[in-house]
Design a protein around this motif. Structure first.
Motif, PDB file in Angstrom:
ATOM      1  N   ARG A   4       0.829  -1.212   0.000  1.00 47.80           N
ATOM      2  CA  ARG A   4       0.000   0.000   0.000  1.00 47.80           C
ATOM      3  C   ARG A   4       0.857   1.254   0.000  1.00 47.80           C
ATOM      4  NH1 ARG A   4      -4.548  -1.332   4.552  1.00 47.80           N
ATOM      5  NH2 ARG A   4      -5.663  -2.926   3.380  1.00 47.80           N
ATOM      6  N   VAL A   5       1.837   1.295   0.874  1.00 46.21           N
ATOM      7  CA  VAL A   5       2.688   2.475   0.972  1.00 46.21           C
ATOM      8  C   VAL A   5       3.513   2.655  -0.299  1.00 46.21           C
ATOM      9  CG1 VAL A   5       4.631   3.497   2.220  1.00 46.21           C
ATOM     10  CG2 VAL A   5       2.748   2.445   3.476  1.00 46.21           C
ATOM     11  N   ALA A   6       4.059   1.580  -0.824  1.00 45.11           N
ATOM     12  CA  ALA A   6       4.840   1.670  -2.061  1.00 45.11           C
ATOM     13  C   ALA A   6       3.978   2.191  -3.212  1.00 45.11           C
ATOM     14  CB  ALA A   6       5.434   0.309  -2.413  1.00 45.11           C
ATOM     15  N   GLU A   7       2.756   1.706  -3.304  1.00 45.83           N
ATOM     16  CA  GLU A   7       1.851   2.165  -4.360  1.00 45.83           C
ATOM     17  C   GLU A   7       1.477   3.637  -4.177  1.00 45.83           C
ATOM     18  OE1 GLU A   7       0.285   0.829  -7.341  1.00 45.83           O
ATOM     19  OE2 GLU A   7       2.189  -0.182  -7.030  1.00 45.83           O
ATOM     20  N   ILE A   8       1.248   4.058  -2.943  1.00 44.49           N
ATOM     21  CA  ILE A   8       0.938   5.459  -2.682  1.00 44.49           C
ATOM     22  C   ILE A   8       2.111   6.339  -3.102  1.00 44.49           C
ATOM     23  CG2 ILE A   8       0.581   7.166  -0.852  1.00 44.49           C
ATOM     24  CD1 ILE A   8      -1.134   5.011   0.572  1.00 44.49           C
ATOM     25  N   LEU A   9       3.327   5.945  -2.736  1.00 42.94           N
ATOM     26  CA  LEU A   9       4.498   6.727  -3.133  1.00 42.94           C
ATOM     27  C   LEU A   9       4.634   6.799  -4.650  1.00 42.94           C
ATOM     28  CD1 LEU A   9       7.131   5.499  -0.542  1.00 42.94           C
ATOM     29  CD2 LEU A   9       6.051   7.751  -0.658  1.00 42.94           C
ATOM     30  N   ARG A  10       4.418   5.675  -5.295  1.00 41.96           N
ATOM     31  CA  ARG A  10       4.514   5.643  -6.756  1.00 41.96           C
ATOM     32  C   ARG A  10       3.456   6.539  -7.392  1.00 41.96           C
ATOM     33  NH1 ARG A  10       2.578   3.064 -10.953  1.00 41.96           N
ATOM     34  NH2 ARG A  10       1.092   1.873  -9.739  1.00 41.96           N
ATOM     35  N   LEU A  11       2.239   6.484  -6.860  1.00 39.92           N
ATOM     36  CA  LEU A  11       1.148   7.282  -7.414  1.00 39.92           C
ATOM     37  C   LEU A  11       1.320   8.771  -7.140  1.00 39.92           C
ATOM     38  CD1 LEU A  11      -1.832   4.930  -6.530  1.00 39.92           C
ATOM     39  CD2 LEU A  11      -0.880   5.371  -8.799  1.00 39.92           C
ATOM     40  N   LEU A  12       2.001   9.120  -6.060  1.00 40.80           N
ATOM     41  CA  LEU A  12       2.227  10.527  -5.755  1.00 40.80           C
ATOM     42  C   LEU A  12       3.141  11.213  -6.778  1.00 40.80           C
ATOM     43  CD1 LEU A  12       2.572  10.494  -1.881  1.00 40.80           C
ATOM     44  CD2 LEU A  12       0.793  11.603  -3.230  1.00 40.80           C
ATOM     45  N   LEU A  13       3.833  10.434  -7.546  1.00 46.86           N
ATOM     46  CA  LEU A  13       4.703  11.001  -8.577  1.00 46.86           C
ATOM     47  C   LEU A  13       3.936  11.509  -9.794  1.00 46.86           C
ATOM     48  CD1 LEU A  13       7.556   8.363  -8.578  1.00 46.86           C
ATOM     49  CD2 LEU A  13       7.641  10.686  -7.663  1.00 46.86           C
ATOM     50  N   ARG A  91      -4.140  16.979   1.995  1.00 48.55           N
ATOM     51  CA  ARG A  91      -4.439  16.312   0.719  1.00 48.55           C
ATOM     52  C   ARG A  91      -3.975  14.856   0.744  1.00 48.55           C
ATOM     53  NH1 ARG A  91      -3.408  17.614  -5.401  1.00 48.55           N
ATOM     54  NH2 ARG A  91      -4.995  16.193  -6.143  1.00 48.55           N
ATOM     55  N   LEU A  92      -2.815  14.598   1.299  1.00 41.49           N
ATOM     56  CA  LEU A  92      -2.304  13.227   1.365  1.00 41.49           C
ATOM     57  C   LEU A  92      -3.206  12.343   2.219  1.00 41.49           C
ATOM     58  CD1 LEU A  92       1.535  13.789   1.717  1.00 41.49           C
ATOM     59  CD2 LEU A  92       0.297  12.925  -0.272  1.00 41.49           C
ATOM     60  N   ARG A  93      -3.693  12.881   3.343  1.00 48.85           N
ATOM     61  CA  ARG A  93      -4.618  12.104   4.178  1.00 48.85           C
ATOM     62  C   ARG A  93      -5.881  11.753   3.408  1.00 48.85           C
ATOM     63  NH1 ARG A  93      -3.220  15.940   8.551  1.00 48.85           N
ATOM     64  NH2 ARG A  93      -1.649  14.877   9.784  1.00 48.85           N
ATOM     65  N   ARG A  94      -6.394  12.735   2.655  1.00 51.65           N
ATOM     66  CA  ARG A  94      -7.612  12.492   1.887  1.00 51.65           C
ATOM     67  C   ARG A  94      -7.358  11.453   0.785  1.00 51.65           C
ATOM     68  NH1 ARG A  94      -9.488  16.189  -2.244  1.00 51.65           N
ATOM     69  NH2 ARG A  94      -7.740  17.361  -1.495  1.00 51.65           N
ATOM     70  N   SER A  97      -6.796   7.870   2.373  1.00 53.94           N
ATOM     71  CA  SER A  97      -7.865   7.283   3.204  1.00 53.94           C
ATOM     72  C   SER A  97      -8.487   6.027   2.608  1.00 53.94           C
ATOM     73  CB  SER A  97      -8.925   8.319   3.539  1.00 53.94           C
ATOM     74  OG  SER A  97      -9.561   8.774   2.380  1.00 53.94           O
ATOM     75  N   PRO A  98      -8.696   5.908   1.267  1.00 55.28           N
ATOM     76  CA  PRO A  98      -9.262   4.645   0.760  1.00 55.28           C
ATOM     77  C   PRO A  98      -8.351   3.444   1.009  1.00 55.28           C
ATOM     78  CG  PRO A  98      -9.407   6.363  -0.907  1.00 55.28           C
ATOM     79  CD  PRO A  98      -8.578   6.903   0.201  1.00 55.28           C
ATOM     80  N   PHE A  99      -7.032   3.674   1.087  1.00 55.43           N
ATOM     81  CA  PHE A  99      -6.096   2.574   1.299  1.00 55.43           C
ATOM     82  C   PHE A  99      -6.063   2.122   2.755  1.00 55.43           C
ATOM     83  CE2 PHE A  99      -4.434   4.692  -2.473  1.00 55.43           C
ATOM     84  CZ  PHE A  99      -4.301   3.617  -3.324  1.00 55.43           C
ATOM     85  N   TRP A 100      -6.446   2.989   3.674  1.00 60.59           N
ATOM     86  CA  TRP A 100      -6.341   2.690   5.104  1.00 60.59           C
ATOM     87  C   TRP A 100      -7.696   2.396   5.733  1.00 60.59           C
ATOM     88  CZ3 TRP A 100      -1.637   1.480   5.757  1.00 60.59           C
ATOM     89  CH2 TRP A 100      -0.634   2.174   5.112  1.00 60.59           C
TER      90      TRP A 100
END
Length: 101
Positions: A4-13, A91-94, A97-100
């Motif tokens: 989840r965290v790896a995907e979030i970091l990747r998507l933030l790019l 914004r990051l929390r929002r 939130s679907p991942f957590w």
């Protein structure tokens, strides 16, 4: 959690794409991959020990919510002004939130 965290970091790019080594969860047998002389984004289980003398740029421990900087990274490189940081956190929390949930 690693994936989840790896995907979030990747998507933030976005709109950029990560074009380097990306292994969301490194198998124990490949833990030596963190010694690769190239940019990488890897998830390593906390029970797997990093090889000795490995100096990664940034290591984040999700179990105890800590971040360790490598010798090549100055803390000042990671600091954002509070006027930027506050809306970014919101914004990051929002977005996360679907991942957590």
């Amino acid at each position: 959690r690693l994936t989840r965290v790896a995907e979030i970091l990747r998507l933030l790019l976005y709109p950029l794409q990560w074009a380097h080594v990306y292994i969301p969860v490194v198998p124990y047998t490949l833990v030596g991959a963190v010694e690769a002389p190239m940019p990488f984004l890897m998830g390593l289980h906390s029970r797997a020990a990093l090889p000795p003398n490995v100096d990664t740029d940034i290591t984040v421990n999700l179990d105890d919510s800590t971040m360790e900087l490598g010798s090549a990274v100055e803390k000042s490189q990671l600091q954002l002004p509070e006027t930027v940081l506050r809306p970014l956190r919101r914004r990051l929390r929002r977005l996360a939130s679907p991942f957590w949930a």
